[in-house]
Design a protein around this motif. Structure first.
Motif, PDB file in Angstrom:
ATOM      1  N   UNK A 183      64.369  60.862  51.680  1.00 13.62           N
ATOM      2  CA  UNK A 183      64.096  60.934  50.442  1.00 13.62           C
ATOM      3  C   UNK A 183      63.963  59.419  49.352  1.00 13.62           C
ATOM      4  N   UNK A 184      64.876  58.617  50.033  1.00 13.79           N
ATOM      5  CA  UNK A 184      64.826  57.287  49.108  1.00 13.79           C
ATOM      6  C   UNK A 184      63.399  56.393  49.303  1.00 13.79           C
ATOM      7  N   UNK A 185      62.734  56.868  50.529  1.00 10.22           N
ATOM      8  CA  UNK A 185      61.688  55.942  50.790  1.00 10.22           C
ATOM      9  C   UNK A 185      60.364  56.640  50.204  1.00 10.22           C
ATOM     10  N   UNK A 186      60.374  57.790  49.512  1.00 13.24           N
ATOM     11  CA  UNK A 186      58.987  58.339  48.994  1.00 13.24           C
ATOM     12  C   UNK A 186      58.600  57.592  47.866  1.00 13.24           C
ATOM     13  N   UNK A 187      57.483  57.420  47.769  1.00 16.18           N
ATOM     14  CA  UNK A 187      56.838  56.821  46.658  1.00 16.18           C
ATOM     15  C   UNK A 187      56.501  57.992  45.785  1.00 16.18           C
ATOM     16  N   UNK A 188      56.917  58.354  44.658  1.00 20.00           N
ATOM     17  CA  UNK A 188      56.837  59.286  43.816  1.00 20.00           C
ATOM     18  C   UNK A 188      55.574  59.068  43.075  1.00 20.00           C
ATOM     19  N   UNK A 189      54.531  59.977  43.149  1.00 20.67           N
ATOM     20  CA  UNK A 189      53.357  59.897  42.370  1.00 20.67           C
ATOM     21  C   UNK A 189      53.611  60.526  40.971  1.00 20.67           C
ATOM     22  N   UNK A 190      53.233  59.606  39.733  1.00 23.03           N
ATOM     23  CA  UNK A 190      53.392  59.917  38.657  1.00 23.03           C
ATOM     24  C   UNK A 190      52.142  60.002  37.836  1.00 23.03           C
ATOM     25  N   UNK A 191      52.025  60.780  36.696  1.00 20.23           N
ATOM     26  CA  UNK A 191      50.856  60.794  36.000  1.00 20.23           C
ATOM     27  C   UNK A 191      50.633  62.318  35.476  1.00 20.23           C
ATOM     28  N   UNK A 192      49.734  62.365  34.445  1.00 19.60           N
ATOM     29  CA  UNK A 192      49.485  63.854  33.838  1.00 19.60           C
ATOM     30  C   UNK A 192      48.684  64.829  35.048  1.00 19.60           C
ATOM     31  N   UNK A 193      48.068  64.092  35.860  1.00 21.88           N
ATOM     32  CA  UNK A 193      47.056  64.818  36.867  1.00 21.88           C
ATOM     33  C   UNK A 193      47.897  65.422  38.274  1.00 21.88           C
ATOM     34  N   UNK A 194      49.143  64.863  38.127  1.00 22.13           N
ATOM     35  CA  UNK A 194      49.948  65.226  39.519  1.00 22.13           C
ATOM     36  C   UNK A 194      51.035  66.124  39.281  1.00 22.13           C
ATOM     37  N   UNK A 195      51.174  67.094  40.099  1.00 16.33           N
ATOM     38  CA  UNK A 195      52.105  68.096  39.865  1.00 16.33           C
ATOM     39  C   UNK A 195      52.905  68.050  41.321  1.00 16.33           C
ATOM     40  N   UNK A 196      54.219  69.009  41.070  1.00 17.48           N
ATOM     41  CA  UNK A 196      55.227  68.808  42.435  1.00 17.48           C
ATOM     42  C   UNK A 196      55.160  70.035  43.217  1.00 17.48           C
TER      43      UNK A 196
END
Length: 227
Positions: free
Chosen positions: A148-161
């Motif tokens: 989990x620590x190695x994940x590059x978290x995608x950010x931005x209004x057009x990204x959902x989880x």
């Protein structure tokens, strides 16, 4: 085209019946039933067939969530698909569990252009992939298993989880919590993603219904090194 679809890749299990001639009448049985997949999945299939007055031979194909996901659940679903499809000589299609999650997330989040899927892989790891919106969710990178620590978290209004593993990422990194569009895959999304593949003649023999684990060594102990 009548398609039966199964998913047993998480603590949830589901079976769905989809008819491309009447997609609005699609029916799914979904429940969270840890360790009950072996006893609940086949009765769910029988219930769906009985409700629609169908027999296995009336189906055009059988789809399943091929993984990544829980080792035992994936094996149960794949074995059941092999038996059902082989008995009536129907083709099978395996759909990525992560793609099924992405498809539902896109449906529930119309403004999203990308879905970052994170599933709990146990043993201190996560399965992850990011998908771009399209007629079918398109992965922008291969499915992988990482810490989990190695994940590059995608950010931005057009990204959902999407996925049930985001709490692990939040705990491992200094990132804020955000809404998760969907946390469990559904067989009805598996069926919808499989339909164009069946229609294009890309169904495979029943023996091809095998899990895709992503993690090479499913029995590796937590903390053990990987080759």
């Amino acid at each position: 085209m009548k398609i039966l679809a199964l998913d047993a890749s998480t603590d949830a299990l589901s079976a769905a019946l989809f008819d491309s001639d009447a997609p609005e009448r699609a029916r799914e049985i979904f429940e969270v039933a840890p360790r009950a997949h072996a006893t609940r999945l086949l009765p769910a299939v029988q219930t769906l067939l009985d409700e629609h007055g169908l027999r296995l031979r009336d189906l055009d194909g059988i789809a399943f969530a091929r993984g990544p996901g829980a080792f035992t659940g994936l094996r149960i679903a794949a074995g059941l698909v092999q038996g059902l499809a082989g008995g009536v000589n129907r083709p099978v299609v395996g759909i990525s569990t992560l793609a099924a999650l992405a498809a539902r997330a896109f449906e529930q989040t119309p403004a999203a252009t990308y879905v970052q899927v994170v599933q709990d892989a146990r043993m201190g790891e996560i399965y992850t992939a990011t998908f771009e919106r399209g007629a079918m969710p398109e992965p922008v990178a291969e499915e992988r298993v990482i810490a989990p620590a190695d994940l590059r978290v995608e950010l931005g209004a057009g990204v959902c989880r999407a996925g049930n593993g985001w709490s692990l990422v939040v705990a491992a990194q200094n990132v804020g919590e955000a809404p998760v569009a969907v946390d469990a895959p559904h067989a009805i999304d598996v069926a919808r993603l499989a339909w164009p593949l069946f229609a294009a003649g890309q169904g495979m023999p029943a023996a091809s219904a095998v899990p895709v684990y992503v993690r090479d060594d499913v029995a590796r102990k937590p903390g053990a090194g990987k080759s």
